[in-house]
Design a protein around this motif. Structure first.
Motif: not given
Length: 128
Positions: A22-27, A53-63, A96-105
């Motif tokens: 699974l590859t996700f492109d956040l750019r 990053v976590i406060g960006t709309p859509g990021i929590p749902a993506l995680v 990418a780094a913030v989202v990766a850590e959020a996925i782990r959590t």
């Protein structure tokens, strides 16, 4: 023993995306903290970057969606195999780094252990 979940954060401006299931492109869909001068030289290690990053709309749902996808892969007929997730942004220091850590959590909340590797987090800021 259950096969591992490996999450790699990376920056497309450094080198190609790593191989992953699974590859996700956040750019293109999520605001880059790099554009804010006060955040540019910070990384995902800094609270201000994590909040942006976590406060960006859509990021929590993506995680949550990525976490759900990993759980689904693990429950499938070949669920005993490793699952590799790659999360990329421009430089690999912020989104990418913030989202990766959020996925782990999020996976930990599902009792799924995951290892995170930040390929480009400690590289210099990309000048663009």
């Amino acid at each position: 023993m259950t096969a591992p979940v490996r999450i790699t954060s990376f920056g497309y401006l450094h080198e190609a995306a790593p191989a992953a299931h699974l590859t996700f492109d956040l750019r293109h869909h999520f605001r880059d903290p790099h554009v804010s001068p006060e955040l540019r030289h910070m990384t995902a290690h800094d609270r201000e970057v994590r909040q942006a990053v976590i406060g960006t709309p859509g990021i929590p749902a993506l995680v949550e969606a990525i976490s759900d996808a990993v759980v689904a892969y693990r429950r499938g007929p070949a669920g005993g195999q490793a699952v590799d997730v790659a999360v990329g942004c421009a430089g690999g220091r912020h989104r990418a780094a913030v989202v990766a850590e959020a996925i782990r959590t999020a996976l930990a909340d599902e009792d799924v252990a995951a290892a995170v590797m930040h390929r480009d987090l400690d590289k210099p800021v990309v000048q663009r």
